[in-house]
Structure formats: C-alpha cells, structure tokens
Enzyme design. Sequence first.
Site, PDB file in Angstrom:
ATOM      1  N   VAL A 118       0.104   3.356  -1.730  1.00  0.00           N
ATOM      2  CA  VAL A 118      -0.113   2.483  -2.878  1.00  0.00           C
ATOM      3  C   VAL A 118      -0.928   1.286  -2.399  1.00  0.00           C
ATOM      4  CG1 VAL A 118       0.974   1.096  -4.692  1.00  0.00           C
ATOM      5  CG2 VAL A 118       2.105   3.177  -3.857  1.00  0.00           C
ATOM      6  N   CYS A 119      -1.959   0.931  -3.150  1.00  0.00           N
ATOM      7  CA  CYS A 119      -2.729  -0.268  -2.849  1.00  0.00           C
ATOM      8  C   CYS A 119      -3.316  -0.193  -1.424  1.00  0.00           C
ATOM      9  CB  CYS A 119      -1.829  -1.494  -3.044  1.00  0.00           C
ATOM     10  SG  CYS A 119      -2.649  -3.084  -3.167  1.00  0.00           S
ATOM     11  N   THR A 120      -3.146  -1.235  -0.635  1.00  0.00           N
ATOM     12  CA  THR A 120      -3.728  -1.252   0.711  1.00  0.00           C
ATOM     13  C   THR A 120      -2.935  -0.426   1.721  1.00  0.00           C
ATOM     14  OG1 THR A 120      -2.601  -3.341   1.190  1.00  0.00           O
ATOM     15  CG2 THR A 120      -4.874  -3.463   0.384  1.00  0.00           C
ATOM     16  N   GLY A 121      -1.917   0.262   1.254  1.00  0.00           N
ATOM     17  CA  GLY A 121      -1.226   1.198   2.141  1.00  0.00           C
ATOM     18  C   GLY A 121      -2.165   2.285   2.645  1.00  0.00           C
TER      19      GLY A 121
END
Length: 240
Positions: A111-114
């Site tokens: 998720v996102c910058t993961g």
Amino acid sequence: MDWKRTESCEVAAMNIGILTFPGVTQLDLTGPYEVFSRMPDTRVDLVWKTTEPVASDTGFALQPTLALATAPAFDVIVVPGGPGQNDLMDDAVVLDFLRRQARSAQWVMSVCTGSLVLAAAGLLHGRRAACHWLSLPLLEIFGTVPVAGRVVRDGQVLTTAGVSAGIDGALALVAELQGREQAELIQLMIEYDPQPLFDAGSPATAAPELVERVRTFAAGFLDARRQAAEQAAELLETSR
C-alpha cells in the site's frame, strides 16, 4: 455466515500478515486490516521485530501480534507505507523476511510507499507497480515500471496508490481469494461507498496550485526518500 475473524487459537484456512513498523501510516495498515479481518476462515496478524507497541507516523499505537522471527509462512504478506518506510529499505532483517515470505505466499501486496520496500527487497524488478503519486517516480530506481493506477497487479504482486487505495487493493485480493461476491459482501458491510466532498484526491484532478503546495511541503522529505532509495538500490545491486 460467520463474519468473525479467526482467533489465534483456531486453525485458519487463510493466514495474512501485515508488516507493522515505526512510522507506518495508520490507514495504509488499518484499511486492508478492516477488509481482511472480515474474510471467513482467515487470521490476520500484525508482524514486526517484537510484539511491543509500535507508533504510527501520527502517534497512533499499534500492537503487533507476531514477531518476524517466529512468523509462519503467510498466504498473503502486506507491506504498508509511511515515513518509517525509508528506514526499511536498507533493513536486512525486514528485507530478508519479505523475500522468504514472497517465495511461498500466494500474494504479495503493498500500500502506498510500501512498494518501495518491496522494490528494495528485489521483488519488483521488471514489474509494473503503483505507489503514492509523490513517490511513484522513485520506483524506476529499482528497475520497476511505475504505473499511476489505484490498484496494479503484476503476477502474484498487487500494489496500490496512496493510503486510502489500500482498501481497494484489499477488496481486489478478497475477490481473487474468495470470489467477487465475498468482496462485495465485505464492501457492503463496511459501507465502502466513496463519495468525496472534494475532487482533489489526485494530482490529475486537484487544482495545479494545490498540487504545487503539496510538492513544496513534501520536498525535503522526498529528497531524503530519494537518497534512501538510491542507497537501497545500490545495496541490492551489490548483493546480486
């Protein structure tokens, strides 16, 4: 139909692990957790190096339920993002854990910058992937193809755009794992029916001056994230 999550003392048909680290963005984690925890015959664990409470980037206290060293092989491993993600990109313990999990997991999700953490682990080389719009170009540093999509699937890997997109990604995985009807049932149960009051949730629709203000506000942190990504990419290249 039983909508309760499988408790730790029960045998679950599906085991999902969500990486929980200092400086995580809370909704990156709790959005997917809310969806996955409503899947029948499913256990969802928050995993970190210890089971001591972890503070999110805004001070929200999160309680890991398993330590990395004792975690089982998960069917789904999820990596959220947040400011603390910078430190994970050169964390050998975390990166080795993700590589081991990816070898046997049915799905790897971020998720996102993961997605930058997955990239630093060498799991996105040559793959298409999403990320928060501000950091999306950084994926190229790892040989990943940036895609400005809300949910992007490439093989066994599913990545999402920023923060709230984690709910969409989790519902997409429920559909893959237990069918579309199950995903729709969960969507209805949590009344996930987005109707934003403002059309400013994407740089494509927000006013240009608003986009510029956000870029200016985040400039210092983005520079630090780029440096961390470049260093992580060098380490990854050296280890190959």
